[in-house]
Design an enzyme around this catalytic site. Structure first.
Site, short mmCIF file in Angstrom:
data_model
loop_
_atom_site.label_atom_id
_atom_site.label_comp_id
_atom_site.label_asym_id
_atom_site.label_seq_id
_atom_site.Cartn_x
_atom_site.Cartn_y
_atom_site.Cartn_z
N LEU A 79 0.73 -0.85 0.50
CA LEU A 79 -0.46 -0.24 0.19
C LEU A 79 0.78 1.49 0.00
O LEU A 79 0.47 1.78 -0.69
CB LEU A 79 -0.97 -0.31 1.22
CG LEU A 79 -1.79 -1.15 1.17
CD1 LEU A 79 -2.23 -1.04 2.88
CD2 LEU A 79 -3.19 -0.75 -0.08
N GLY A 80 2.27 1.09 0.06
CA GLY A 80 2.79 2.25 0.63
C GLY A 80 4.21 1.90 1.48
O GLY A 80 4.03 1.09 1.44
N GLY A 120 8.74 5.28 6.74
CA GLY A 120 10.69 6.04 6.86
C GLY A 120 10.96 4.22 7.62
O GLY A 120 10.30 3.68 8.47
N ASP A 160 10.14 10.49 15.99
CA ASP A 160 10.27 11.08 14.78
C ASP A 160 8.53 10.92 14.82
O ASP A 160 7.63 10.60 14.03
CB ASP A 160 10.19 9.93 13.69
CG ASP A 160 10.58 10.57 12.59
OD1 ASP A 160 10.38 10.05 11.19
OD2 ASP A 160 10.03 11.53 12.49
#
Ligand code: NAG
Ligand code: NAG
Ligand code: NAG
Ligand code: NAG
Ligand code: NAG
Ligand code: NAG
Ligand code: NAG
Length: 781
Positions: A518-519, A522, A588
């Protein structure tokens, strides 16, 4: 008569007086002198004189005419050689074949013994079968034949025979040695007792036993057949291919051989021979013994039949001498007959000596055969034979069971009578065996089905939940699931961290097929040095930034939703900081790493930069500054120091972004203009903070609540680490009315392009589309 001339016929010295026209008969008044032959019509056999050893002894015999190697199949005077003279064969006045020495024609050396009428004329003829017959000319009846007096060879078509009417039998007696046709010590005889069997005798002792009749017939080179009726008992064989020269014989060493002539090799090849296996000698394992040449679990090839034990255990076990045989167990007890005794199957054996057996050649069923044996207390075993294409019937043994063995041919199952005790023991063993098999089967079946169930459930669960798996093989990852507690029930359960094994994930993602991808997001450092995988829940609403910073979608997030998202994120961070088994610093946190599920519950994702703190560790220092500008705390950017408070700083930025709907790091593109924080701070100090609140939520919120949140945000982004509240304090502040400390000027109030610059903004495809980049040391995107 011509002068005799020496003629070398293979190893056989033959004197030829004259080559009279080759003939196959002699009549009265004719003689065959030494050197003359009778040759059968088809040239198969020759009759004449030969000397197997020294030329001194002459014998009358029949041999193969076409076979180069001299092969004598019949000898007339085997024990009375013509000593130092030449032989003469003639038919005397009484019609008998008579053999003389050349120098003494008065005393016959050998003769046939037929009483013929003086007036009858007799003719002797050598047939192509190798049979020499004496025929009455008048009646044409055969009065004598050499087949009735075999030496050591049974030729095809010859009956190996027992005439029950006359009591006459044909049997073989071996030569004394290879070059002495005299009567040897071995013989092959038919024993008609019980069910007929052929025996090799050494003297009067059995040394080998053939299979009892009825015999199976084989479509073999040697086509053996057997007949047993009230008149006669015999076996015979034919050769299926007429061009093949073959014979069966008993050689001087006591071996029964089937031989085939190989013309191109110029020798006889052995087709079959006995005795050969260690079990072949008759009674190798004694009475009630059983012999197996392929013994594996035993000491040697002998064992006792079921219900029997070695008569002399010492001889049997230590000397490996089985000649004593076996005796019935519990001999003293009278439990055998009619006291619960029964039969135990012994599979695939050459059945015991049938001399003491009875063959009932009716179509007797196995059950009737058993009853038949059970009825008679002296019946020790039975076998129900079904000889394909031949007879079916019942063999029952009375008395000793002898010479039972495994030989690989003509094997049948026999049923040995045992007493009740033995029967119970065997039944118990068998049950135990079955039970162990049963338990094993159950075990295997359950393991297999458990696996099926696990795989099926996993598959269904994954399918239902639409799990997807991050596809980054070649890098080192971590295995913490990015499941963050949502705020629904307050208390957070550890069980929401789930670990999947690789096969599950492979199954779930169709081996990481691109179609399932799907994608990507990082990644970076790995903790614990393992190579695990990060599994996310599929988030249909993508990430928070796709709502917050989209002019069309930001209106779907009213204040209630945004506040819930803020509280949810706070709880999620609290969870990873303090409530999970591990103290995790995310490093993050940013809006694009906050995923939203169907109900807009936030989930913290992308733990690619996360660090696990051990025990009481509160902070760490690194030389690798990784993270995303705009969210990184000043002490981290400047000194590489990170702690839970650096996550608190990032949370503060997120909180302010949620309220303002603006990015911290894209607020102003000019140098030296205030950052988003600076701008809010500026307005805050002037008590105009309301102006910066996202206009799309102004109608749905209470200004006090929003301003309180802004204040919390400012507390989170304090420059001094100590002044930032902990996540637990933040959760408390968000959920209560407790008074808040006044914030000081936050960090990064003014953008300094020399310190922090926005990285290039490249919108990415798919769900992780974002405007800011995580800065990582490794170039991975
Ligand atoms: C055999 O020889 C005897 C006397 O030499 C003679 O009488 C008889 O006829 C002969 N028999 C045959 C069949 O030639
Ligand atoms: C053969 O004859 C010789 C003398 O003529 C004699 O010594 C020998 O014993 C004889 N052999 C047999 C087997 O009769
Ligand atoms: C020949 O046969 C008769 C009866 O048929 C018998 O009495 C005699 O002993 C036999 N002779 C020989 C040498 O076998
Ligand atoms: C035959 O048996 C006798 C006596 O048992 C023995 O002396 C002789 O050597 C044996 N002959 C052969 C050829 O085995
Ligand atoms: C046995 O011989 C008798 C008389 O020779 C004959 O009638 C009968 O059919 C024979 N039986 C068999 C089974 O050959
Ligand atoms: C085998 O022998 C039997 C009886 O002699 C005969 O009927 C059969 O045809 C033979 N089979 C072959 C293949 O020669
Ligand atoms: C058992 O069988 C043997 C052999 O056939 C026989 O002699 C004996 O009479 C039989 N006994 C009984 C009780 O039937």
């Amino acid at each position: 008569m011509d002068f005799p001339k020496l003629f070398l016929h293979s190893s056989l010295l033959v004197l030829h007086f004259a080559f009279s026209s080759s003939k196959d008969t002699i009549t009265i008044n004719q003689t065959i002198h030494d050197g003359d032959f009778l040759i059968s019509r088809e040239n198969n056999f020759a009759l004449g004189f030969f000397s197997p050893g020294s030329f001194r002894f002459r014998y009358l015999g029949i041999w193969y005419h076409k076979v180069r190697e001299q092969t004598v199949v019949w000898v007339a005077n085997r024990d009375d050689p013509i000593n130092g003279s030449l032989g003469v064969l003639s038919i005397d006045q009484y019609g008998n074949l008579v053999l003389h020495g050349y120098h003494n024609q008065k005393v016959p050396i050998w003769s046939t013994n037929v009483s013929a009428e003086v007036t009858d004329t007799c003719v002797a003829q050598l047939l192509d079968t190798g049979n020499l017959i004496l025929v009455h000319d008048g009646s044409k009846s055969t009065v004598w034949e050499s087949f009735d007096h075999p030496t050591d060879t049974v030729l095809p078509g010859m009956k190996f025979w027992l005439d029950r009417r006359t009591g006459m039998s044909r049997f073989l007696i071996s030569w004394r040695s290879a070059d002495d046709p005299g009567t040897g010590n071995f013989s092959l005889q038919m024993n008609p007792k019980g069910s007929p069997q052929v025996f090799i005798y050494w003297g009067i002792k059995y040394i080998w036993r053939g299979v009892p009749w009825p015999l199976k017939s084989y479509a073999d080179t040697f086509n053996f057949s057997s007949v047993n009726n009230q008149n006669e008992t015999y076996m015979t064989y034919s050769i299926s291919d007429a061009s093949v020269i073959a014979r069966a014989m008993l050689d001087y060493s006591g071996l029964v051989k089937n031989l085939i002539w190989h013309e191109k090799d110029g020798k006889w090849n052995e087709f079959w021979s006995v005795p050969k296996s260690p079990c072949d000698p008759y009674g190798r394992c004694g009475t009630y013994g059983i012999c197996d040449p392929h013994f594996s679990s035993r000491r040697f090839e002998c064992d006792c039949l079921p219900g029997y034990e070695p008569k002399s255990p010492r001889e049997w076990n230590i000397l490996k001498d089985a000649s004593g045989g076996c005796v019935r167990k519990r001999l003293e007890s009278t439990s055998l007959c009619g006291h619960g005794d029964g039969f135990v199957k012994v599979a695939n054996v050459k059945v015991p000596d049938t001399s003491a057996a009875v063959w009932v050649s009716t179509n007797m069923s196995p059950g009737d055969c058993e009853k038949n044996c059970m009825r008679n207390c002296s019946c020790s075993a039975y076998a129900s034979l079904d000889i394909a294409g031949k007879e079916t019937g019942c063999l029952t043994w009375y008395g000793k069971l002898m010479d039972t063995l495994h030989n690989g041919v003509e094997e049948y199952d026999i049923y040995v009578r045992v007493d009740a005790v033995e029967l119970a023991e065997i039944a118990q063993k068998w049950t135990g065996f079955l039970e162990s098999k049963y338990i094993l089967a159950i075990f295997v079946v359950s393991v297999v089905s458990a696996w099926f169930v696990i795989i099926l459930l996993t598959y269904l669960w994954l399918k239902k939940k639409k799990k997807w798996v991050r596809n980054k093989w070649n890098k080192r990852w971590l295995d913490t699931i990015g499941t963050v507690e949502n705020q629904v029930e307050g208390s957070m359960s550890h069980s929401e961290i789930a670990f999947f094994n690789l096969s599950t994930i492979l199954a779930a993602t169709n081996s990481f097929s691109p179609a399932n991808k799907l994608g990507h997001g990082g990644f970076g450092v790995v903790y614990k040095g393992e190579e695990p995988m990060l599994v996310y829940e599929y988030m249909p609403n993508k990430s928070l930034d796709s709502f917050l910073f989209s002019e069309t979608r930001k209106s779907t997030l009213d204040w209630r939703k945004r506040f819930d998202i803020i509280v949810g994120i706070a709880r999620g961070i609290l969870y990873i900081h303090q409530d999970s088994r591990l103290r995790i610093i995310h490093r993050d946190l940013k809006t694009s790493n906050i995923l939203l599920d169907e109900e807009m519950n936030p989930k913290i994702s992308d733990f690619g930069l996360a660090r696990i703190f051990k025990g009481n560790q509160t902070h760490e220092k690194t030389n690798r500054i990784v993270g995303t500008f705009g969210y990184m705390s000043p002490e981290y950017v400047a000194f590489g120091k990170f702690s839970t408070k650096s996550d608190v700083f990032s949370f503060g930025i997120i909180l302010l972004e949620i309220i303002t709907g603006k990015r911290n790091n894209s607020f102003c593109l000019e140098d030296s203009c205030p950052s988003m924080i600076g701008k809010i701070w500026h307005l805050w100090r002037e008590e105009r903070a309301w102006e910066i609140v996202d206009s799309s939520l102004k109608h749905s919120c209470s200004p006090d609540e929003v301003l309180r949140c802004i204040q919390i945000g400012f507390l989170c982004v304090q420059e001094d680490v100590m002044e930032r509240p902990t996540m637990s304090a933040i959760v408390l502040m968000l959920n209560s009315e407790i008074s808040l400390p006044s914030p000081k000027q936050p960090a990064f109030t003014f953008r300094k392009s020399s310190i922090i610059s926005s990285s290039s903004l490249e919108p990415k495809e798919g769900f992780c589309s974002m405007d800011e980049e995580t800065i990582t040391e490794a170039v991975c995107r």
